[in-house]
Design a protein around this motif. Structure first.
Motif, PDB file in Angstrom:
ATOM      1  N   ILE A 345      34.981  64.570  81.852  1.00 35.32           N
ATOM      2  CA  ILE A 345      36.329  64.615  82.437  1.00 35.32           C
ATOM      3  C   ILE A 345      36.911  66.011  82.326  1.00 35.32           C
ATOM      4  N   ARG A 346      36.710  66.646  81.158  1.00 41.08           N
ATOM      5  CA  ARG A 346      37.240  68.002  80.980  1.00 41.08           C
ATOM      6  C   ARG A 346      36.588  68.991  81.941  1.00 41.08           C
ATOM      7  N   VAL A 347      35.288  68.853  82.123  1.00 39.01           N
ATOM      8  CA  VAL A 347      34.580  69.750  83.042  1.00 39.01           C
ATOM      9  C   VAL A 347      35.103  69.565  84.470  1.00 39.01           C
ATOM     10  N   MET A 348      35.300  68.312  84.871  1.00 41.66           N
ATOM     11  CA  MET A 348      35.806  68.033  86.215  1.00 41.66           C
ATOM     12  C   MET A 348      37.218  68.582  86.394  1.00 41.66           C
ATOM     13  N   VAL A 349      38.075  68.381  85.372  1.00 49.02           N
ATOM     14  CA  VAL A 349      39.458  68.867  85.456  1.00 49.02           C
ATOM     15  C   VAL A 349      39.485  70.389  85.501  1.00 49.02           C
ATOM     16  N   ALA A 350      38.633  71.040  84.682  1.00 45.86           N
ATOM     17  CA  ALA A 350      38.592  72.505  84.677  1.00 45.86           C
ATOM     18  C   ALA A 350      38.179  73.028  86.055  1.00 45.86           C
ATOM     19  N   SER A 351      37.232  72.355  86.682  1.00 47.67           N
ATOM     20  CA  SER A 351      36.786  72.777  88.010  1.00 47.67           C
ATOM     21  C   SER A 351      37.887  72.599  89.050  1.00 47.67           C
ATOM     22  N   LEU A 434      30.503  74.183  72.917  1.00 43.19           N
ATOM     23  CA  LEU A 434      31.289  74.709  74.028  1.00 43.19           C
ATOM     24  C   LEU A 434      30.978  76.188  74.258  1.00 43.19           C
ATOM     25  N   GLY A 435      30.604  76.529  75.512  1.00 40.94           N
ATOM     26  CA  GLY A 435      30.361  77.916  75.880  1.00 40.94           C
ATOM     27  C   GLY A 435      29.032  78.477  75.440  1.00 40.94           C
ATOM     28  N   ARG A 436      28.171  77.661  74.823  1.00 39.52           N
ATOM     29  CA  ARG A 436      26.891  78.170  74.332  1.00 39.52           C
ATOM     30  C   ARG A 436      25.697  77.623  75.103  1.00 39.52           C
ATOM     31  N   VAL A 437      25.947  76.663  75.967  1.00 40.23           N
ATOM     32  CA  VAL A 437      24.845  76.079  76.751  1.00 40.23           C
ATOM     33  C   VAL A 437      25.201  76.044  78.239  1.00 40.23           C
ATOM     34  N   ASN A 438      26.137  76.920  78.653  1.00 40.93           N
ATOM     35  CA  ASN A 438      26.629  76.860  80.031  1.00 40.93           C
ATOM     36  C   ASN A 438      25.809  77.692  81.013  1.00 40.93           C
ATOM     37  N   GLY A 439      24.866  78.507  80.528  1.00 44.22           N
ATOM     38  CA  GLY A 439      24.018  79.292  81.419  1.00 44.22           C
ATOM     39  C   GLY A 439      24.645  80.621  81.816  1.00 44.22           C
ATOM     40  N   HIS A 440      24.238  81.153  82.976  1.00 45.39           N
ATOM     41  CA  HIS A 440      24.728  82.454  83.440  1.00 45.39           C
ATOM     42  C   HIS A 440      24.813  82.439  84.966  1.00 45.39           C
ATOM     43  N   PRO A 441      25.456  83.432  85.579  1.00 44.74           N
ATOM     44  CA  PRO A 441      25.572  83.454  87.040  1.00 44.74           C
ATOM     45  C   PRO A 441      24.211  83.299  87.722  1.00 44.74           C
ATOM     46  N   GLY A 442      24.161  82.368  88.659  1.00 45.42           N
ATOM     47  CA  GLY A 442      22.918  82.075  89.357  1.00 45.42           C
ATOM     48  C   GLY A 442      22.115  80.969  88.718  1.00 45.42           C
ATOM     49  N   ASP A 443      22.416  80.633  87.476  1.00 45.96           N
ATOM     50  CA  ASP A 443      21.667  79.577  86.785  1.00 45.96           C
ATOM     51  C   ASP A 443      22.568  78.862  85.788  1.00 45.96           C
ATOM     52  N   TYR A 444      23.685  78.347  86.283  1.00 46.86           N
ATOM     53  CA  TYR A 444      24.625  77.643  85.416  1.00 46.86           C
ATOM     54  C   TYR A 444      24.123  76.220  85.134  1.00 46.86           C
ATOM     55  N   VAL A 445      24.406  75.726  83.923  1.00 42.42           N
ATOM     56  CA  VAL A 445      24.108  74.339  83.564  1.00 42.42           C
ATOM     57  C   VAL A 445      25.191  73.451  84.170  1.00 42.42           C
ATOM     58  N   ARG A 446      24.771  72.407  84.854  1.00 42.57           N
ATOM     59  CA  ARG A 446      25.733  71.563  85.575  1.00 42.57           C
ATOM     60  C   ARG A 446      25.570  70.105  85.163  1.00 42.57           C
ATOM     61  N   LEU A 447      26.672  69.387  85.271  1.00 43.35           N
ATOM     62  CA  LEU A 447      26.659  67.937  85.068  1.00 43.35           C
ATOM     63  C   LEU A 447      26.470  67.268  86.416  1.00 43.35           C
ATOM     64  N   ALA A 448      25.461  66.406  86.504  1.00 43.06           N
ATOM     65  CA  ALA A 448      25.140  65.700  87.746  1.00 43.06           C
ATOM     66  C   ALA A 448      24.884  66.670  88.887  1.00 43.06           C
ATOM     67  N   GLY A 449      24.463  67.885  88.545  1.00 39.17           N
ATOM     68  CA  GLY A 449      24.151  68.867  89.558  1.00 39.17           C
ATOM     69  C   GLY A 449      25.354  69.407  90.307  1.00 39.17           C
ATOM     70  N   ALA A 450      26.575  69.108  89.818  1.00 39.17           N
ATOM     71  CA  ALA A 450      27.778  69.496  90.564  1.00 39.17           C
ATOM     72  C   ALA A 450      28.732  70.357  89.754  1.00 39.17           C
TER      73      ALA A 450
END
Length: 810
Positions: A345-351, A434-450
């Motif tokens: 939910i937090r990830v969705m709200v932040a987006s 938080l902030g340690r498994v999010n990846g980098h530009p071009g290869d971000y870690v995503r939830l449900a691919g979104a």
């Protein structure tokens, strides 16, 4: 007690202002109680037949029963026969009894009667608990003593006594040892919170001192650095200087003082627990319950209730225990699943917030998502507290525990475990993931691919943890205290409206002093009715009422110690809350709730083990917070290895100058790997840029730099060193501080010495009786070694039998 010398540690507690004792304990004449009855049962008329069945069983046990009818209620006043208490005295030789008058303290009297009521069954086999659950009886309670209730109000249960010590012995005489130990523990905990509260404020002020001098703040607030978009579509690049206020807040709680404070709190936890053990031992010696045994107490009560009862056996089944363990594990997984849903939910709200047209909201999308997540977390805590209680109770009922205390300990461990995961799972995610498994530009870690996972602010991740803890802790304490006081008050108000007001027709009788009430001078029925109805209007209490208070304070203790590195003001908030909490609980117990049934004990039970575990977790968690969550280690590495002072040459430049820029990596639009849309590379002022920065240690090919691996190695080295040093310090402190004062040990030694001398004196004065009692307990195979033993056995009556046995054995 004339001639009695109080323990030195108790006198020290009085000097510190933790307790305030007067050393007086009132006794009544033989056979009298200051109450019109021991217990009152209340039921509706519609269930009068089932009620009569249970009352009939009590009358078989020689209980005196007084029935008083109301409009739609029946009050049963129950008075236990004195022979029950004489049996109790004979079986346990309780030191609180007056050997000359055979008077039992009221708290023990109520405890005995309460046990008998709970273990008396109707002809159909129904217990009082089942009758209460099926509403055959509406309530069961013991009465408040008007005289002592008034004394406790004046000396303890009032808001104006907030800064005064507690009369622990008076509390014990009225509510029993269990409640008294809770308030003694809470008072000691509150008193010892004062030093860390002061140190926490100093650490906070130390952080404030950086505002005008820190080069880190100047770099953030004056930076022209362009940061990469926070989402894939709709978000644009942003300036680092836009988050100047966030950087200031971060430095308040992420500085060198935090490390020192975490170390102080780890040692403080050990000192608090070790000195608590000493205080407890002093009072247990003062109250003469040091050697009290819970299992023996329950056996005595079972025999008094039913001399023909069967002894309950200890039981254990590995398969049954494994099933309970699996159920507990499933419940923990459910709680972790709720935390995962909260993260989604937090990830969705932040987006969503990052795509807002309102610039302020889009630039602070992570903070908005964090605050919303904290509020949702509090709602989950509120709901899951009720669910956790039901599940823990069901699992405890399924266990094959022998006694109520064992069942209570089992429930306590399960309930605390569920609550701990409910409160802290989200905080562990914020602190360590938080902030340690999010990846980098071009290869971000995503939830449900979104949806991309959240990122930390360039100034560090510790502020996110601070915001989460502040919202939960403040909301929990304020709302809990409001409901804790308002609930019993509203309950009493509503019951007053339901029960017609009783006019005072017998003023002289009702206004008698408690000590004047006895067999020869009882209150009239009308005044008994008024007294019972007044107690019935109070809020209900049960066996777990005190558990709720302990759970609330132990959870607060967890907040105060486990993540204190991220929240130095936590001890100050806890101190302010506890000063109010002590009087709130006192007022509630004395004036707003029915009298809690006194219980005897000599410890706070399994809670002490839970506190020990929290102390160890505090060391581990704070080490991880400083080593992993905080930017303390990266700053340290930069200062001594990469910064202006790394070469050791004298310079006028601050050693931390350039740190922010050093901790950022660059993603270029032209390399084709960043996968950032050109429409996103436009600043708020309309300037097109070709590159942006993000917080990480990567080169132009997005590979980890040597600096990253060096920082990682130093982080783990620091965590291991921090934890081992503090655990060794905890061990040394625990071994250095005796668990009981020397006065207590010497008192117990003197009592045992006097007992043995008295026994020897009795042996010398009555040798025949002593020989007889000794001979009766010997096994035949142990008396076949010589004539002197035979001669001793032949002194007393029955000697020929022994002699014959010896001859036959030879």
């Amino acid at each position: 007690m004339p001639g009695h010398r109080r323990q030195a540690s108790i006198e020290l507690l009085e000097l510190l202002g933790v307790v305030r004792e007067n050393g007086s304990t009132s006794h009544l004449p033989p056979g009298l109680t200051p109450l019109s009855c021991d217990f009152v049962l209340v039921g509706k008329r519609v269930h009068s037949l089932k009620q009569s069945d249970y009352i009939h069983e009590l009358k078989k046990k020689k209980f005196r029963v007084k029935e008083i009818e109301d409009d739609n209620l029946i009050f049963y006043g129950l008075q236990a026969p004195n022979e029950i208490f004489y049996k109790y005295r004979h079986l346990c030789n309780d030191p609180d009894w007056d050997s000359s008058m055979y008077v039992v303290p009221l708290r023990i009297r109520l405890m005995i009667v309460h046990f008998i009521l709970n273990h008396t069954k109707t002809g159909s086999g129904e217990s009082l608990r089942s009758l209460l659950n099926s509403n055959v009886f509406e309530a069961k309670f013991c009465l408040h003593e008007r005289k002592r209730q008034k004394q406790l109000k004046e000396s303890w249960a009032r808001w104006t006594a907030c800064l005064k010590g507690q009369p622990i012995t008076e509390i014990r005489d009225y509510f029993g040892e269990k409640v008294a130990l809770y308030f003694l523990w809470l008072g000691w905990y509150t008193y010892l919170l004062a030093p860390p509260a002061v140190i926490g404020v100093i650490v906070f002020l130390y952080g404030l001192s950086f505002f005008n001098s820190s080069p880190l703040l100047k770099e953030v607030c004056n930076a022209e650095i362009v940061m990469c978009p926070l989402c894939d579509t709709g978000c644009k690049v942003w300036k680092l200087s836009d988050t100047c206020n966030y950087a200031k807040l971060t430095l308040l709680f992420d500085n060198e003082g935090t490390v020192f404070f975490a170390m102080v709190m780890a040692i403080w936890t050990t000192l608090f627990l070790e000195f608590w053990k000493r205080n407890r031992a002093s009072y247990m010696c003062e109250w003469k319950v040091s050697d009290w045994n819970e299992d023996e107490e329950e056996l005595i009560l079972e025999i008094i209730n039913d001399p023909e009862c069967d002894r309950k056996q200890f039981q254990h089944s590995y398969s049954h225990s494994l099933l309970i363990l699996v159920c507990v594990a499933v419940m923990i997984l459910v709680i972790i699943g709720l935390t995962t849903a909260l993260v989604v939910i937090r990830v969705m709200v932040a987006s969503i917030l990052a795509q807002e047209s309102w610039e302020f909201m889009s630039h602070h999308s992570n903070i908005g998502a964090m605050m919303l997540g904290a509020f949702l977390h509090y709602i989950i805590i509120t709901v899951m507290t009720k669910v956790n209680r039901i599940v823990a109770m069901k699992l405890s009922d399924k266990e094959r525990t022998r006694s109520f205390s064992a069942r209570e300990n089992s429930f306590t461990v399960k309930m605390f475990t569920f609550q701990f995961f409910t409160y802290f799972t989200s905080l562990f995610y914020v602190a360590f993931f938080l902030g340690r498994v999010n990846g980098h530009p071009g290869d971000y870690v995503r939830l449900a691919g979104a949806w991309r996972l959240e990122e930390c602010h360039p100034s560090g991740c510790l502020t996110d943890l601070f915001i989460q803890m502040t919202i939960i802790m403040v909301l929990k304490q304020i709302i809990s205290n409001v409901f804790e006081f308002a609930g019993p008050w509203l309950c009493r108000l509503l019951k007053k409206k339901k029960i017609p007001k009783l006019q005072r027709k017998c003023q002289a009788c009702y206004l008698k002093d408690d000590s004047d009430v006895g067999k020869s001078n009882e209150m009239c029925d009308y005044c008994k009715h008024r007294d019972w109805a007044k107690n019935y209007q109070l809020s209900e209490v049960d066996s777990f009422s005190l558990f709720n208070e302990f759970l609330e304070m132990v959870i607060q203790f967890s907040f105060t110690t486990i993540f204190v590195a991220a929240f130095p003001l936590a001890p100050l908030l806890a101190l302010c809350n506890n000063i109010i909490e002590i009087r709130l609980d006192a007022i509630k117990m004395v004036t707003l709730e029915r009298r809690m049934v006194p219980k005897k004990t000599n410890d706070i039970g399994v809670w002490i083990n839970i506190l020990e575990v929290i102390g160890v977790l505090a060391v581990i968690a704070n080490g991880l917070v400083i080593g992993i969550s905080s930017d303390f280690i990266p700053r340290l590495v930069y200062q001594y290895h990469y910064g202006p002072c790394a070469t050791g040459n004298g310079t006028d430049t601050d050693c931390m100058a350039g740190y922010i820029n050093n901790s950022l990596s660059i993603a270029s639009l032209g390399d084709g790997k960043a996968k950032i849309s050109p429409s996103q590379m436009v600043t708020s002022t309309g300037i097109n840029v070709t590159s942006c920065s993000y917080k990480d240690y990567r080169d132009s090919d997005y590979n980890r730099t040597p600096q990253f691996w060096l920082i990682l190695a130093v982080r783990f080295a620091f965590v291991i060193l921090f934890e081992h040093v503090l655990l060794i310090c905890r061990f040394i402190a625990a071994r250095f501080i005796p668990s009981a004062p020397m006065d207590v040990k010497n008192t117990k030694l003197s009592n045992e010495f006097a007992r043995l001398k008295e026994k020897l004196k009795s042996f010398e004065e009555h040798p025949k009786v002593a020989h007889k009692s000794a001979g009766e307990g010997w096994d035949e195979c142990h008396v076949t070694w010589g004539e002197p033993i035979v001669e001793e056995l032949q002194v007393g009556p029955g000697a020929p039998d022994h002699a014959g046995k010896l001859k036959s054995l030879r």
